[in-house]
Design a protein around this motif. Structure first.
Motif, PDB file in Angstrom:
ATOM      1  N   THR A   2       0.927  -1.451  -0.215  1.00  0.00           N
ATOM      2  CA  THR A   2       0.085   0.215  -0.096  1.00  0.00           C
ATOM      3  C   THR A   2       0.920   0.585   0.337  1.00  0.00           C
ATOM      4  O   THR A   2       2.139   1.679   0.970  1.00  0.00           O
ATOM      5  CB  THR A   2      -0.850  -0.043   1.487  1.00  0.00           C
ATOM      6  OG1 THR A   2      -1.595  -1.179   0.902  1.00  0.00           O
ATOM      7  CG2 THR A   2      -2.117   1.546   0.962  1.00  0.00           C
ATOM      8  N   ASP A  47      -2.470   4.598  -3.468  1.00  0.00           N
ATOM      9  CA  ASP A  47      -4.089   4.351  -2.517  1.00  0.00           C
ATOM     10  C   ASP A  47      -4.832   5.256  -1.539  1.00  0.00           C
ATOM     11  O   ASP A  47      -6.022   4.937  -1.301  1.00  0.00           O
ATOM     12  CB  ASP A  47      -3.821   3.047  -1.860  1.00  0.00           C
ATOM     13  CG  ASP A  47      -2.837   2.098  -2.077  1.00  0.00           C
ATOM     14  OD1 ASP A  47      -3.612   1.405  -3.603  1.00  0.00           O
ATOM     15  OD2 ASP A  47      -1.847   1.466  -2.104  1.00  0.00           O
ATOM     16  N   GLN A 123     -10.447  -0.207   0.002  1.00  0.00           N
ATOM     17  CA  GLN A 123     -10.690  -1.623  -0.557  1.00  0.00           C
ATOM     18  C   GLN A 123     -12.430  -2.221  -0.652  1.00  0.00           C
ATOM     19  O   GLN A 123     -12.213  -3.137  -1.377  1.00  0.00           O
ATOM     20  CB  GLN A 123      -9.745  -2.886   0.318  1.00  0.00           C
ATOM     21  CG  GLN A 123      -8.524  -2.772   0.854  1.00  0.00           C
ATOM     22  CD  GLN A 123      -7.642  -2.858   1.331  1.00  0.00           C
ATOM     23  OE1 GLN A 123      -7.687  -3.721   2.703  1.00  0.00           O
ATOM     24  NE2 GLN A 123      -6.037  -2.960   1.916  1.00  0.00           N
TER      25      GLN A 123
END
Length: 379
Positions: A2, A47, A123
């Motif tokens: 990430t 992210d 996510q």
């Protein structure tokens, strides 16, 4: 791994945030808004973005707006960092698309908790998007398979109808051209009528198609007529003609027996039954088997009547030669309002040349038929 993008020009803040995040995430750092936008556009995209409101070249609101306008970065969650804690600033940032706000000076445990929360939400969003794409793909595949199966069933149904019609025709010295011609005639009438808005709403589009698809069944009841009558090489007497007329009832009853085996009456069975039972009815009430008059005659049967008679007129019989197309058109026009529905006659006259072309295209045998009795046109 990430990746978190840090956009802040304060070295002390960057040091604190880096120490907080590096044990868990990879970081990218930009000290100017423009550079931060460039790093956000790099592949793979970060992210999450931690964005300071006060930057040397542009403010955080401008950076956030630029990220949300770009399809490459629009879905990246943005958390604002600012020493300004007034509600107006927080609301403005959220309205621009930010997902959270962390006050300065940054408290590492709070920052880490909020970062993890937003990453889990992201996510989950990605997972749901992937699932939706997968489900859409499955639905599309199933839909295509169902459409293909439906098309196959429709083709099978049409072939079955033609085959059933041919059974009757083979007992009546026909080759099958008669059912192909009459099917095409009815289709020509249907296509012409569908061009008329006043007629189009008469029935659902699916049922319009069934009018010509069911046409080959019109004489299926002839399978129940004795050979000595059906194949008689001379005129029928009155008693024999009464027996011949029963083919309408025999065919209708066969379809009614089929209806008993289904829970829901399909329009196909209804329309086929109307064609079989009533295509010898006449507009003035002198037809059979019921002597129906005018609009009481099912519409499908009114179309079939003209198609059937036209083909009989242009066909050679033992008691008459085949009539030329023009004479057949004249006879049908004279039957307007007597034998035939005026609306359907008018439609026929518009597409009469199409009938002629259909007949020419299926002229391998315009055959000799046994006479129907009493000189009547009887198919």
């Amino acid at each position: 791994m990430t990746t978190i993008l840090l956009i802040d020009d304060d070295p002390a803040t960057l040091e604190v945030i880096n120490e907080c995040l590096l044990p868990h995430f990879r970081t990218r750092i930009a000290t100017r808004g423009g550079k931060g936008i460039e790093l956000a556009q790099m592949s793979p995209a970060p992210d999450l973005v931690l964005l300071d409101l006060e930057l040397p070249d542009m403010n955080g609101y401008q950076v956030c707006s630029a990220l949300k306008r770009d399809t490459r970065t629009a879905e990246i969650p943005v958390i604002f960092l600012s020493s300004h804690t007034d509600i107006a600033n927080i609301i403005r940032g959220l309205e621009l698309g930010a997902v959270d706000y962390v006050p300065k000076p940054v408290a590492p445990p709070i920052l880490l908790a909020r970062v993890r929360t937003q990453l889990r939400l992201r996510q989950a969003q990605i997972y749901l998007a992937d699932r939706n794409l997968h489900l859409e793909s499955l639905v599309s595949e199933r839909t295509q398979a169902l459409e293909a199966r439906t098309l196959d069933l429709q083709r099978s149904q049409e072939l079955t109808i033609v085959a059933l019609g041919a059974i009757a025709e083979t007992r009546d010295n026909e080759t099958g051209d008669h059912i192909r011609r009459t099917r095409a005639y009815v289709r020509a009438l249907v296509e012409n009528l569908l061009q008329q808005p006043a007629q189009r709403d008469r029935m659902p589009l699916e049922e319009w198609g069934l009018l010509w698809k069911c046409a080959p069944l019109h004489d299926i009841g002839k399978v129940g007529i004795p050979d000595q009558i059906l194949l008689k090489p001379g005129p029928l007497d009155a008693e024999e003609f009464e027996i011949m007329k029963r083919h309408t009832t025999i065919g209708r009853d066969a379809l009614h027996a089929a209806e008993l085996g289904v829970d829901t009456l399909h329009p196909f069975l209804r329309i086929a039954s109307e064609i079989i039972y009533s295509h010898h009815e006449r507009w003035n009430g002198t037809g059979y088997p019921q002597g129906l008059r005018g609009e009481d005659i099912p519409f499908a049967a009114r179309l079939m009547a003209i198609a059937d008679v036209y083909d009989a007129l242009i066909s050679k019989r033992v008691y008459k030669p085949a009539l030329p197309h023009g004479k057949a058109v004249e006879i049908i026009a004279q039957g307007r309002g007597k034998h035939f529905d005026p609306l359907v006659v008018d439609c026929f006259l518009v597409c009469a040349e199409t009938f002629n072309a259909i007949a020419a295209g299926h002229s391998s045998s315009l055959p000799t038929h046994p006479p129907p009795g009493k000189g009547e046109i009887h198919e």
